[in-house]
Design an enzyme around this catalytic site. Structure first.
Site, PDB file in Angstrom:
ATOM      1  N   THR A  28       4.747 103.138-138.279  1.00  0.00           N
ATOM      2  CA  THR A  28       3.564 103.928-138.597  1.00  0.00           C
ATOM      3  C   THR A  28       3.182 104.761-137.386  1.00  0.00           C
ATOM      4  OG1 THR A  28       2.794 102.307-140.167  1.00  0.00           O
ATOM      5  CG2 THR A  28       1.111 103.705-139.182  1.00  0.00           C
ATOM      6  N   SER A 137     -15.692 103.656-140.392  1.00  0.00           N
ATOM      7  CA  SER A 137     -16.080 102.812-139.258  1.00  0.00           C
ATOM      8  C   SER A 137     -16.441 103.627-138.015  1.00  0.00           C
ATOM      9  CB  SER A 137     -14.969 101.797-138.940  1.00  0.00           C
ATOM     10  OG  SER A 137     -13.789 102.450-138.521  1.00  0.00           O
ATOM     11  N   TYR A 185       1.354  92.016-145.171  1.00  0.00           N
ATOM     12  CA  TYR A 185       0.846  92.943-146.176  1.00  0.00           C
ATOM     13  C   TYR A 185       1.019  92.301-147.564  1.00  0.00           C
ATOM     14  CZ  TYR A 185       0.380  95.895-142.161  1.00  0.00           C
ATOM     15  OH  TYR A 185      -0.006  96.379-140.940  1.00  0.00           O
ATOM     16  N   ARG A 232      12.408  94.040-146.527  1.00  0.00           N
ATOM     17  CA  ARG A 232      12.103  93.607-145.152  1.00  0.00           C
ATOM     18  C   ARG A 232      11.190  92.385-145.156  1.00  0.00           C
ATOM     19  NH1 ARG A 232       9.399  96.232-139.734  1.00  0.00           N
ATOM     20  NH2 ARG A 232      11.348  95.905-138.663  1.00  0.00           N
ATOM     21  N   ARG A 323      10.277 100.108-131.092  1.00  0.00           N
ATOM     22  CA  ARG A 323       9.674 100.689-129.893  1.00  0.00           C
ATOM     23  C   ARG A 323      10.646 101.501-129.052  1.00  0.00           C
ATOM     24  NH1 ARG A 323       6.782  95.018-128.938  1.00  0.00           N
ATOM     25  NH2 ARG A 323       8.719  94.468-130.019  1.00  0.00           N
TER      26      ARG A 323
HETATM   27  C1  LIG Z   1       3.865 101.859-133.476  1.00  0.00           C
HETATM   28  C2  LIG Z   1       4.468 100.859-134.414  1.00  0.00           C
HETATM   29  C3  LIG Z   1       4.315 101.035-135.787  1.00  0.00           C
HETATM   30  C4  LIG Z   1       4.904 100.138-136.688  1.00  0.00           C
HETATM   31  N1  LIG Z   1       4.811 100.370-138.035  1.00  0.00           N
HETATM   32  C5  LIG Z   1       5.505  99.601-138.910  1.00  0.00           C
HETATM   33  C6  LIG Z   1       5.569  99.938-140.293  1.00  0.00           C
HETATM   34  O1  LIG Z   1       5.009 100.939-140.767  1.00  0.00           O
HETATM   35  N2  LIG Z   1       6.290  99.117-141.096  1.00  0.00           N
HETATM   36  C7  LIG Z   1       6.930  98.001-140.630  1.00  0.00           C
HETATM   37  O2  LIG Z   1       7.574  97.281-141.400  1.00  0.00           O
HETATM   38  N3  LIG Z   1       6.904  97.680-139.310  1.00  0.00           N
HETATM   39  C8  LIG Z   1       6.234  98.472-138.458  1.00  0.00           C
HETATM   40  N4  LIG Z   1       6.279  98.188-137.111  1.00  0.00           N
HETATM   41  C9  LIG Z   1       7.146  97.095-136.620  1.00  0.00           C
HETATM   42  C10 LIG Z   1       8.502  97.663-136.198  1.00  0.00           C
HETATM   43  O3  LIG Z   1       9.237  98.124-137.321  1.00  0.00           O
HETATM   44  C11 LIG Z   1       9.347  96.582-135.503  1.00  0.00           C
HETATM   45  O4  LIG Z   1       9.468  95.489-136.366  1.00  0.00           O
HETATM   46  C12 LIG Z   1       8.748  96.113-134.180  1.00  0.00           C
HETATM   47  O5  LIG Z   1       8.416  97.222-133.374  1.00  0.00           O
HETATM   48  C13 LIG Z   1       9.723  95.192-133.435  1.00  0.00           C
HETATM   49  O6  LIG Z   1      10.940  95.857-133.175  1.00  0.00           O
HETATM   50  P1  LIG Z   1      11.271  96.443-131.687  1.00  0.00           P
HETATM   51  O7  LIG Z   1      11.223  95.272-130.758  1.00  0.00           O
HETATM   52  O8  LIG Z   1      12.639  97.054-131.808  1.00  0.00           O
HETATM   53  O9  LIG Z   1      10.187  97.431-131.378  1.00  0.00           O
HETATM   54  C14 LIG Z   1       5.652  99.041-136.194  1.00  0.00           C
HETATM   55  C15 LIG Z   1       5.770  98.852-134.820  1.00  0.00           C
HETATM   56  C16 LIG Z   1       5.207  99.747-133.929  1.00  0.00           C
HETATM   57  C17 LIG Z   1       5.407  99.541-132.462  1.00  0.00           C
END
Ligand SMILES: Cc1cc2nc3c(=O)[nH]c(=O)nc-3n(C[C@H](O)[C@H](O)[C@H](O)COP(=O)(O)O)c2cc1C
Length: 372
Positions: A28, A137, A185, A232, A323
């Site tokens: 997101t 908010s 969710y 997922r 990330r």
């Molecule tokens: C800024 C941000 C937004 C995220 N938005 C979502 C999302 O919309 N849907 C989702 O399933 N996970 C979301 N996540 C989780 C990531 O998909 C991922 O699972 C998490 O960052 C861990 O993976 P990484 O260590 O490679 O960052 C988000 C994570 C971050 C940092």
């Protein structure tokens, strides 16, 4: 010389040929504005990352009651569908493949998003986690509310909404969709005993807690071929006040049942780097391999070495990166050349926001002109 890194080997995902095993995890970014419409900035952002084997979009709302995050996009109106089309087209023109993540926020939403209607959940179990930002908010945050427990008729309507959203995703040109059943969710709250206290066909046992996801998956795979649908899950997560003591039994059952759908992939937040409830020994990708015969995608906390290792040891077929993709749109090239990563998104600050509610890491295109 071609790379021997397992992450950089091609992969056949159903009828899609992926040039590598690296997926961009759904993230997101809250750039779709109040109208919740995909736009040029998002197109540019995804195109910059189109060397990924597969892009999974940011969470995208399948219905109005699914909305629960400021300025994230939707895909439940004609305008939303039309807005995604040029974004998807441009990702394809850039050589990429993209699945749309369908995200119903469930009890993690707030009545401020829904003209006073309470957010939806399997049971009236309140989210006791961090407060949230809403359209009302005033830049601050409000506590969560006790959600409305869906009736069985209302559950049928929600499943129809998933089907309609999948139809719109197909019309918009997406290669497939990912069903977001993770991170607390709506679907995750059905799966987990912590949040599902029902005693009808949607709760009361491991099998029944899976029933909602079973029906959502059936609805979505009635639109897209099953090999264009991913799911997922997050067995270890504590995000959104989640974590159930029976997580091992529940999520292995979920995987075993999903196996019969012949999906594109099962995407698992296996790593504990995105929050860990510490309610037991974490599951491993090999635990899931024993019950799931299709493509597995691993996520959370992987780097170049650990991602390559999980493929090499047979734990996973694909690895998704979240990330690291924020400030490394060229992640594939960096891994291929063993270049260092730009690290704007340190993993010890795993999820933080600026005063507007946006994730506070500058993206690559904010720091570096998109043409460079
Ligand atoms: C800024 C941000 C937004 C995220 N938005 C979502 C999302 O919309 N849907 C989702 O399933 N996970 C979301 N996540 C989780 C990531 O998909 C991922 O699972 C998490 O960052 C861990 O993976 P990484 O260590 O490679 O960052 C988000 C994570 C971050 C940092």
């Amino acid at each position: 010389m071609p790379s021997t890194n397992p992450l950089l080997q091609p992969y056949t995902l159903g009828d899609l040929q992926l040039p590598n095993r690296i997926a961009m995890a759904p993230m997101t970014r809250a750039r779709a504005g109040e109208e919740m419409l995909a736009n040029d900035l998002m197109a540019k952002y995804y195109c910059q990352r189109s060397s990924a084997g597969l892009i999974i979009t940011e969470g995208t709302f399948p219905s109005q009651m699914g909305v629960g995050w400021m300025h994230a996009p939707g895909i439940y109106t004609d305008a939303m569908q039309a807005a995604w089309k040029p974004v998807v087209d441009s990702i394809h023109e850039a050589g990429g493949r993209v699945f749309c993540q369908l995200w119903h926020t469930g009890r993690a939403s707030h009545s401020d998003f829904h003209d006073g209607q309470l957010p939806l959940a399997p049971s009236a179990v309140k989210h006791e986690g961090a407060p949230l930002r809403t359209p009302k908010s005033n830049g601050g945050k409000v506590p969560h509310e006790t959600p409305h427990a869906l009736t069985t008729d209302e559950i049928s309507n929600v499943i129809d909404e998933y089907q309609q959203a999948a139809e719109r995703a197909m019309q918009a040109g997406f290669d497939g969709v990912e069903i977001h059943a993770a991170n607390g969710y709506l679907i995750d709250t059905f799966l987990q005993s912590k949040t599902n206290h029902r005693d009808d066909q949607y709760g009361g046992s491991t099998e029944k807690r899976f029933q909602f996801l079973r029906e959502v998956t059936a609805a979505v795979t009635s639109v897209f071929p099953s090999q264009r649908v991913g799911v997922r899950i997050s067995p270890h997560g504590d995000f959104n006040d989640m974590g159930s003591p029976d997580f091992r039994e529940q999520f292995l059952y979920v995987a075993e049942q999903l196996d019969s759908f012949d999906l594109a992939y099962l995407h698992i937040l296996i790593g504990t780097a995105f929050g860990f409830h510490e309610l037991g020994e974490p599951l491993t990708m090999h635990d899931f391999r024993k019950v799931y015969s299709g493509t597995l995608m691993a996520n959370a906390g992987f780097d170049r070495e650990t991602g390559a290792a999980t493929i090499a040891d047979g734990g996973s077929d694909l690895v998704s990166y979240g990330r690291p993709y924020i400030s490394n749109p060229d992640l594939v090239e960096r891994f291929a050349n063993d270049w260092p990563l730009a690290d704007d998104a340190p993993r010890d600050v795993w999820y933080s926001f600026d005063e507007k509610g946006y994730a506070d890491w500058p993206t690559y295109q904010e720091r570096v002109p998109a043409t460079s």
